[in-house]
Scaffold this motif. Sequence first.
Motif, PDB file in Angstrom:
ATOM      1  N   ILE A 288     -62.090   2.162   9.856  1.00 18.52           N
ATOM      2  CA  ILE A 288     -61.676   3.303  10.682  1.00 18.52           C
ATOM      3  C   ILE A 288     -62.893   3.978  11.296  1.00 18.52           C
ATOM      4  CG2 ILE A 288     -60.558   5.564  10.655  1.00 18.52           C
ATOM      5  CD1 ILE A 288     -58.781   4.478   8.355  1.00 18.52           C
ATOM      6  N   LEU A 289     -63.927   4.181  10.481  1.00 12.58           N
ATOM      7  CA  LEU A 289     -65.152   4.830  10.963  1.00 12.58           C
ATOM      8  C   LEU A 289     -65.831   3.995  12.051  1.00 12.58           C
ATOM      9  CD1 LEU A 289     -66.937   7.314  10.499  1.00 12.58           C
ATOM     10  CD2 LEU A 289     -68.205   6.002   8.794  1.00 12.58           C
ATOM     11  N   TYR A 306     -67.808   7.783   4.867  1.00 10.41           N
ATOM     12  CA  TYR A 306     -66.646   7.019   4.388  1.00 10.41           C
ATOM     13  C   TYR A 306     -66.470   7.099   2.866  1.00 10.41           C
ATOM     14  CZ  TYR A 306     -69.803   3.241   2.849  1.00 10.41           C
ATOM     15  OH  TYR A 306     -70.784   2.513   2.217  1.00 10.41           O
ATOM     16  N   GLU A 307     -67.530   7.455   2.129  1.00 12.49           N
ATOM     17  CA  GLU A 307     -67.429   7.531   0.675  1.00 12.49           C
ATOM     18  C   GLU A 307     -66.948   8.895   0.191  1.00 12.49           C
ATOM     19  OE1 GLU A 307     -70.321   4.699  -1.609  1.00 12.49           O
ATOM     20  OE2 GLU A 307     -71.527   5.886  -0.214  1.00 12.49           O
ATOM     21  N   THR A 308     -67.293   9.957   0.913  1.00 13.70           N
ATOM     22  CA  THR A 308     -66.935  11.307   0.463  1.00 13.70           C
ATOM     23  C   THR A 308     -65.827  11.951   1.296  1.00 13.70           C
ATOM     24  OG1 THR A 308     -68.678  12.287   1.841  1.00 13.70           O
ATOM     25  CG2 THR A 308     -69.255  11.700  -0.430  1.00 13.70           C
ATOM     26  N   GLN A 309     -65.604  11.469   2.509  1.00 14.09           N
ATOM     27  CA  GLN A 309     -64.584  12.055   3.381  1.00 14.09           C
ATOM     28  C   GLN A 309     -63.502  11.037   3.717  1.00 14.09           C
ATOM     29  OE1 GLN A 309     -67.804  13.471   6.164  1.00 14.09           O
ATOM     30  NE2 GLN A 309     -66.566  15.346   6.196  1.00 14.09           N
ATOM     31  N   TYR A 310     -63.178  10.220   2.737  1.00 15.26           N
ATOM     32  CA  TYR A 310     -62.193   9.163   2.985  1.00 15.26           C
ATOM     33  C   TYR A 310     -60.799   9.720   3.240  1.00 15.26           C
ATOM     34  CZ  TYR A 310     -61.765   9.789  -2.117  1.00 15.26           C
ATOM     35  OH  TYR A 310     -61.633  10.311  -3.377  1.00 15.26           O
ATOM     36  N   HIS A 311     -60.456  10.868   2.613  1.00 13.76           N
ATOM     37  CA  HIS A 311     -59.147  11.473   2.874  1.00 13.76           C
ATOM     38  C   HIS A 311     -59.016  11.824   4.353  1.00 13.76           C
ATOM     39  CE1 HIS A 311     -57.700  11.619  -1.190  1.00 13.76           C
ATOM     40  NE2 HIS A 311     -58.721  12.316  -1.622  1.00 13.76           N
ATOM     41  N   LYS A 315     -56.444  10.177   7.254  1.00 15.02           N
ATOM     42  CA  LYS A 315     -55.481  11.029   7.947  1.00 15.02           C
ATOM     43  C   LYS A 315     -55.550  10.893   9.459  1.00 15.02           C
ATOM     44  CE  LYS A 315     -55.101  14.594   4.365  1.00 15.02           C
ATOM     45  NZ  LYS A 315     -55.384  16.005   3.993  1.00 15.02           N
ATOM     46  N   ILE A 316     -56.645  10.333   9.967  1.00 12.19           N
ATOM     47  CA  ILE A 316     -56.747  10.113  11.416  1.00 12.19           C
ATOM     48  C   ILE A 316     -55.754   9.050  11.864  1.00 12.19           C
ATOM     49  CG2 ILE A 316     -58.277   9.270  13.260  1.00 12.19           C
ATOM     50  CD1 ILE A 316     -60.608  10.473  11.629  1.00 12.19           C
ATOM     51  N   ILE A 331     -51.913   7.856   0.925  1.00 13.43           N
ATOM     52  CA  ILE A 331     -51.237   6.642   1.368  1.00 13.43           C
ATOM     53  C   ILE A 331     -52.055   5.392   1.025  1.00 13.43           C
ATOM     54  CG2 ILE A 331     -52.246   6.522   3.693  1.00 13.43           C
ATOM     55  CD1 ILE A 331     -49.373   5.764   4.677  1.00 13.43           C
ATOM     56  N   PHE A 332     -53.332   5.576   0.736  1.00 14.69           N
ATOM     57  CA  PHE A 332     -54.171   4.433   0.366  1.00 14.69           C
ATOM     58  C   PHE A 332     -53.616   3.699  -0.851  1.00 14.69           C
ATOM     59  CE2 PHE A 332     -57.463   2.906  -2.575  1.00 14.69           C
ATOM     60  CZ  PHE A 332     -57.884   1.799  -1.861  1.00 14.69           C
ATOM     61  N   PHE A 333     -53.035   4.453  -1.803  1.00  8.35           N
ATOM     62  CA  PHE A 333     -52.538   3.811  -3.021  1.00  8.35           C
ATOM     63  C   PHE A 333     -51.376   2.864  -2.716  1.00  8.35           C
ATOM     64  CE2 PHE A 333     -54.773   7.524  -4.714  1.00  8.35           C
ATOM     65  CZ  PHE A 333     -55.563   6.906  -5.670  1.00  8.35           C
ATOM     66  N   ALA A 334     -50.602   3.174  -1.708  1.00  6.80           N
ATOM     67  CA  ALA A 334     -49.546   2.255  -1.287  1.00  6.80           C
ATOM     68  C   ALA A 334     -50.152   1.037  -0.607  1.00  6.80           C
ATOM     69  CB  ALA A 334     -48.583   2.961  -0.339  1.00  6.80           C
ATOM     70  N   ILE A 335     -51.103   1.279   0.291  1.00  7.40           N
ATOM     71  CA  ILE A 335     -51.723   0.185   1.046  1.00  7.40           C
ATOM     72  C   ILE A 335     -52.443  -0.779   0.116  1.00  7.40           C
ATOM     73  CG2 ILE A 335     -53.505  -0.365   2.755  1.00  7.40           C
ATOM     74  CD1 ILE A 335     -52.823   2.342   4.092  1.00  7.40           C
ATOM     75  N   GLN A 336     -53.212  -0.251  -0.829  1.00  8.31           N
ATOM     76  CA  GLN A 336     -53.976  -1.132  -1.715  1.00  8.31           C
ATOM     77  C   GLN A 336     -53.064  -1.885  -2.678  1.00  8.31           C
ATOM     78  OE1 GLN A 336     -55.242  -1.012  -5.142  1.00  8.31           O
ATOM     79  NE2 GLN A 336     -53.742   0.527  -5.790  1.00  8.31           N
TER      80      GLN A 336
END
Length: 501
Positions: A288-289, A306-311, A315-316, A331-336
Amino acid sequence: MILKQFLIYCKFKKSEKCKILYMLRINLNDEIFGNEAGEDEDIEILESYFIDNPKFSKFFNFNKKISVVSAKKGMGKSALLSIFHQKLVDVQKKFIIRETGNNLLGLGDFQSTDPAYLENYWKQVICQRINIEIGSKICLALNDTDISMVEVSELNGLKGKNLLSALLDRLSIKIPLLPEKKQITQVDPIALLNRYQEENQDEEIWLLIDDIDAKYLDDELNQARVGAFFSAIRSLCNEMNGLNIRTTIRSDVWSNLRNLEDLDKWEQYITEIIWSQKQVRDILCKQILAYLNRKYPTSKEAKYNYETQYHELLKIIFESPIIWQDKEQSIFFAIQSFSNKRPRWLNQICRMALEKAAENPYSQKVKLDHINKILHKFGEKRKSDLIKEHKHQFQELDKFIDSFRAHKKEYSYSELIFAIESYFIRGRSPEQIGKIDGLDYKDAHDLANFAYKIGIISHKDGNKFTSFNDDPDLFNTQSNRNNSFIWSIHISYWEYLGLRS
């Protein structure tokens, strides 16, 4: 005083309104998540979201003459080879040869199961490919049919010599045999080769070979062919100065090379790719970044970590948090969960959900509902991939997966064994079921353990799932046979197989 306070209040409300109004709107039709095939990705884009791993240091070490990366399909083997290729380019290595196993197999006829013959034959094919590359690099129009295979006796004569010098000697013998139309009339090719040899005594050659097991079937011919390849490259790297080789192989194929006599000596050369949950999240957020830096380089979001502002990064693109596993989560937990920690699966689930969201011109973000709508097609792809990857280990794999259709998602050990016996075995003899991972079928436990090994099932403990890579011996424990564990069909297949709770 009251007027001043009122003005301050208005200024504050205006700034808050600006914050609300400002929201980076992305185009859902953009290529946000890159190419799912790492070898086809633009190298600059691949580098922009590549996640390094301390385990890769051995593979990237220029002082290591030989190194092999092993992993399941979709884990990033080809991407790793592409990154290493670029590292060689960056330090201006001159002779970098990138090949596929299919192309090398196309240079010869490997219809033999004799290990000694195949090893020497592989040496001839590899040296022939290098000869062609040397000729092209120094602007000689060499045709591969004009360069004969290196004889075994000549290969033995290369030992201890600089590889480039030895191959140039070989070329100087063959050049006069080239057709007249291939000759370079202004420069004597022999003199050119000799002069190049004198000026480049210490030149290195880097041979990168991807997917040597592309058409692998678990039979005697393929085991001998692929096993002999590894014996050949190890021998060549030990015998020749200046030759360095990097190659890839699927981990399931590697485990089936039972005829490789010196298999125990290969452990030092193997790098296995296994991604943690955090690393999978890093891959997604870095993609994303990287997209933001390509499309919106001046935005404040392009400066996120990307390590500290992943939320914030998630959300973007995605509507997050969501209700997942009965609680509010990213939503990452669903994706992973659907990705099974494979970067290619991660890429596919995100791209398919993005395409579904883009069908509605009013959609601003990818929602969980968009993911839910593509799960049947996604599960179908996962089954297809699994069959391509593991059918050589079990010929009835397609029917075995389908035997779970319209049944339960979760099982105890006894329930799982009963389900396999009832829905798949159904009175078949061991001969009708055939071999499983190279061994004769004995009972339903073998099939269940194989399902665990290849990722059809995993151990469920609350919201935590344990896969074969996490604990290879778990299924064979007495605790499991005592029904102490719950086994779940992987979530990627639930919708496709129509499973019920």
